[in-house]
Design a protein around this motif. Structure first.
Motif, PDB file in Angstrom:
ATOM      1  N   ILE A  33       0.840  -1.201   0.000  1.00  0.00           N
ATOM      2  CA  ILE A  33       0.000   0.000   0.000  1.00  0.00           C
ATOM      3  C   ILE A  33       0.874   1.249   0.000  1.00  0.00           C
ATOM      4  N   VAL A  34       0.551   2.179  -0.908  1.00  0.00           N
ATOM      5  CA  VAL A  34       1.267   3.458  -0.923  1.00  0.00           C
ATOM      6  C   VAL A  34       0.262   4.583  -0.639  1.00  0.00           C
ATOM      7  N   GLY A  35       0.560   5.386   0.369  1.00  0.00           N
ATOM      8  CA  GLY A  35      -0.271   6.543   0.683  1.00  0.00           C
ATOM      9  C   GLY A  35       0.396   7.811   0.200  1.00  0.00           C
ATOM     10  N   CYS A  36      -0.263   8.937   0.468  1.00  0.00           N
ATOM     11  CA  CYS A  36       0.240  10.237   0.013  1.00  0.00           C
ATOM     12  C   CYS A  36       0.339  11.180   1.206  1.00  0.00           C
ATOM     13  N   GLY A  37       1.512  11.781   1.371  1.00  0.00           N
ATOM     14  CA  GLY A  37       1.723  12.659   2.516  1.00  0.00           C
ATOM     15  C   GLY A  37       1.277  14.089   2.278  1.00  0.00           C
ATOM     16  N   THR A  38       0.740  14.354   1.122  1.00  0.00           N
ATOM     17  CA  THR A  38       0.368  15.739   0.812  1.00  0.00           C
ATOM     18  C   THR A  38      -1.156  15.852   0.701  1.00  0.00           C
ATOM     19  N   CYS A  39      -1.670  15.951  -0.504  1.00  0.00           N
ATOM     20  CA  CYS A  39      -3.118  16.226  -0.667  1.00  0.00           C
ATOM     21  C   CYS A  39      -3.998  15.161   0.005  1.00  0.00           C
ATOM     22  N   VAL A  94       4.313   8.024   0.908  1.00  0.00           N
ATOM     23  CA  VAL A  94       5.271   8.821   0.142  1.00  0.00           C
ATOM     24  C   VAL A  94       4.894  10.300   0.330  1.00  0.00           C
ATOM     25  N   GLU A  95       5.881  11.114   0.606  1.00  0.00           N
ATOM     26  CA  GLU A  95       5.575  12.524   0.895  1.00  0.00           C
ATOM     27  C   GLU A  95       4.710  13.163  -0.192  1.00  0.00           C
ATOM     28  N   SER A  96       5.134  13.011  -1.444  1.00  0.00           N
ATOM     29  CA  SER A  96       4.247  13.428  -2.533  1.00  0.00           C
ATOM     30  C   SER A  96       4.443  12.475  -3.710  1.00  0.00           C
ATOM     31  N   PRO A  97       3.521  11.564  -3.846  1.00  0.00           N
ATOM     32  CA  PRO A  97       3.637  10.511  -4.861  1.00  0.00           C
ATOM     33  C   PRO A  97       3.637  11.048  -6.294  1.00  0.00           C
ATOM     34  N   CYS A  98       3.203  12.288  -6.491  1.00  0.00           N
ATOM     35  CA  CYS A  98       3.173  12.824  -7.851  1.00  0.00           C
ATOM     36  C   CYS A  98       4.551  13.351  -8.262  1.00  0.00           C
ATOM     37  N   ASP A  99       5.538  13.304  -7.349  1.00  0.00           N
ATOM     38  CA  ASP A  99       6.880  13.790  -7.666  1.00  0.00           C
ATOM     39  C   ASP A  99       7.817  12.588  -7.792  1.00  0.00           C
ATOM     40  N   ALA A 100       8.256  12.332  -9.012  1.00  0.00           N
ATOM     41  CA  ALA A 100       9.054  11.142  -9.294  1.00  0.00           C
ATOM     42  C   ALA A 100      10.290  11.055  -8.397  1.00  0.00           C
ATOM     43  N   ARG A 101      10.857  12.210  -8.073  1.00  0.00           N
ATOM     44  CA  ARG A 101      12.083  12.189  -7.249  1.00  0.00           C
ATOM     45  C   ARG A 101      11.764  11.697  -5.845  1.00  0.00           C
TER      46      ARG A 101
END
Ligand code: SF4
Ligand code: SF4
Lengths: 308, 230
Positions: free
Chosen positions: B42-48, B77-84
């Motif tokens: 499971i991958v979550g998102c740390g931003t939105c 992941v802090e922000s999954p939309c950022d590949a880095r």
């Protein structure tokens, strides 16, 4: 209307000559059978200069307004005001349909936003709205005056169409409505048909503004075929205020037990109300004519036009 | 690492960073999507999605607990939309990811696709992406922009006609507004053009309403956009 613009339709000719005109309305439905339209148009023929053909009102998927307008013109000789909404077609389809309509001999187009898809009978549909009605007016002008489509591409030969707009005397804030109309007049709108109103004072104020903008107005009225129609209009159609007195009189007329006398009394209430409204408005304001929303009540137009 | 500082700030203070508004799919739907796969990560998102309460640590843990044994591990992941950041934050989970049959993604569609690119795994979206929004408070969001590529807000008194008018009209209202309310949604929502009119009037700029706005150029939105500004 701008000086020197060619006249392509009986409606525009009559308006330009200053004749007081009536337009009626026919509504194609969910059928491929056009007999009802032909019948309604025939009932309106002698009392109207042209009849609107609605374009999927309330966002219901009905017979195409262009097809119905063509059939009406060919079979009854009644000139069409072909309603076209920007709800269901992008600019390519609209331009294509304008050329097709003109090729079929349709001469008047009424540009409309169209009731939203979600209010209709296929509410899951994509609402298109690629362009809005101001841009639609501009599109027609480009086609007619410059022989160019919206993107500037050349159109072969002349296209004879007149472009109308809608207006709403009941709108609040009225100032905003007038500014929007002013924009469309500047873009080249040639005539206006309005939302139905029962309010003489509001209509007067509105017509005064339209006189300033120099756009010929066919004021919309909605004669009621029955007490139930009047009551429905009062209760369930937002934005239209039906005077209590009118509804009361309709109720009394409706109570008449004899069917044919009931019919006469109902007609009488409508004729009395709307004819005096028309006379009153014509006394003081610039008014090109009336747009009578007649669906199912065609017979009333004769009396109204005879009394105007 | 400016971006990291911003994200750090968002995560550990009361500020909620939610631009893309998401909603979790129903548990039944998620179960149905997950069922064919033996093991998931499971991958979550740390931003939105953290801001929305749809894919933050709390929701990821709850999801892991609900799905039980088939969950090999999870990461927010802090922000999954950022590949880095995806690369950085998933580095520690390389082993679990390699053996997982699928990745259950609790991020927006853009985040889910960045995770897909990175992991090359089958992606199960646990969230539905709704809109770019304004947050009134946690749980109350309003769509405010559709990224139309040509912002009109100056001419329209700070109110977007593309989103807030149900017909996206650019030159004024339709005939369907009654007393400032829109015909769409049973006259409960404000008509965008009445808001625009009132705003321009307040600003003493009503003249702006008279200027003609030509048809929008839709071609920019006709293909997936890219931006290479550097
Ligand atoms: S006009 Fe509306 S949709 Fe376009 S960029 Fe501005 S806020 Fe976004
Ligand atoms: S009522 Fe107002 S917001 Fe609704 S579609 Fe018409 S102009 Fe747009």
């Amino acid at each position: 209307m701008e000086m020197g613009r060619a006249i392509h339709s009986r409606l525009m000719k009559a308006i330009t000559e200053g004749r007081f005109v009536f337009t009626g309305e026919v509504e194609p439905l969910k059928t491929a059978n056009a007999e009802d339209i032909v019948r309604a148009a025939e009932a309106l023929r002698d009392w109207t200069v042209a009849c609107n053909v609605t374009d999927n009102p309330r966002a219901r998927a009905y017979m195409s307004s262009i097809a119905a307008a063509h059939i009406m013109q060919i079979r009854t000789g009644v000139e069409a005001v072909c309603q076209m909404t920007v709800r269901d077609r992008n600019r390519i389809a609209l331009q294509s349909d304008l050329l097709g309509a003109a090729a079929l001999g349709i001469r008047n187009v009424l540009t409309m936003s169209g009731d939203h898809t979600t209010l209709g009978d296929n509410p899951q549909a994509m609402p298109v709205y690629d362009i809005d009605t101001a841009q639609f007016v501009r599109m027609v002008r480009g086609i007619v005056d410059e022989g160019r489509d919206l993107a500037g591409n050349r159109i072969a030969g002349k296209v004879g169409l007149h472009v109308g707009i809608t207006g709403n005397p009941n709108a609040e804030p009225l100032e905003m409505e007038i500014m929007k109309i002013e924009k469309k007049v500047a873009l080249g709108a040639e005539f206006m048909q309005t939302q139905a109103t029962f309010d003489i004072e509001r209509a007067k104020g509105f017509l005064r503004e339209m006189g300033r903008l120099k756009i010929p107005v066919l004021l919309g009225i909605f004669p009621c075929k029955s007490y139930a129609t009047a009551e429905h209009l009062r209760r369930s159609v937002p934005g239209i205020t039906v005077p209590d007195e009118f509804v009361e009189q309709m109720k009394m007329a409706d109570a008449e037990p004899d069917r044919s006398r009931q019919r006469d009394r109902i007609d009488g209430v409508n004729i009395e109300f709307f004819s005096s409204m028309i006379r009153e408005l014509r006394k003081t304001e610039q008014l090109a004519g009336m747009h009578v929303m007649t669906i199912g009540y065609e017979r009333i137009v004769r009396s109204l036009s005879e009394n105007a | 690492m400016h971006g990291v500082i911003v994200i750090h700030y968002c995560r550990y203070t009361a500020v909620i960073w939610n631009l893309i508004i998401t909603r979790q799919k129903s548990p039944e739907k998620i179960d149905e999507m997950v069922a064919p796969y033996g093991s998931v990560f499971i991958v979550g998102c740390g931003t939105c999605a953290t801001g929305c309460g749809t894919g933050g640590e709390e929701q990821v843990k709850a999801m892991a607990q609900r799905l039980g044994g088939r969950v090999l591990g999870w990461a927010v992941v802090e922000s999954p939309c950022d590949a880095r950041i995806v690369r950085r934050d998933l580095a520690a989970h390389k082993g679990e990811l390699e053996v997982a049959d699928a990745v259950l993604c609790m991020a927006c569609g853009a985040g889910a696709q960045a995770i897909a690119d990175h992991t090359e795994k089958l992606i199960i979206p646990a969230l539905d992406t709704l809109f770019i929004g304004k947050t009134e408070r946690v749980g109350r969001y309003f769509e405010r922009c559709r990224a139309c590529t040509d912002c009109a807000l100056l001419e329209t008194g700070g109110i977007c006609p593309t989103v807030r008018c149900s017909k996206g009209l650019q030159n004024g209202p339709c005939g369907g507004q009654v007393n400032g309310k829109c015909e769409v949604g049973e006259y409960k929502n404000d008509c965008a053009w009445v808001l625009i009119f009132n705003s321009l009037k307040r600003q003493g700029r009503l003249e702006a309403l008279k200027s003609y706005r030509p048809p929008k150029d839709r071609s920019a939105k006709a293909r997936p956009q890219e931006l290479a500004s550097r």
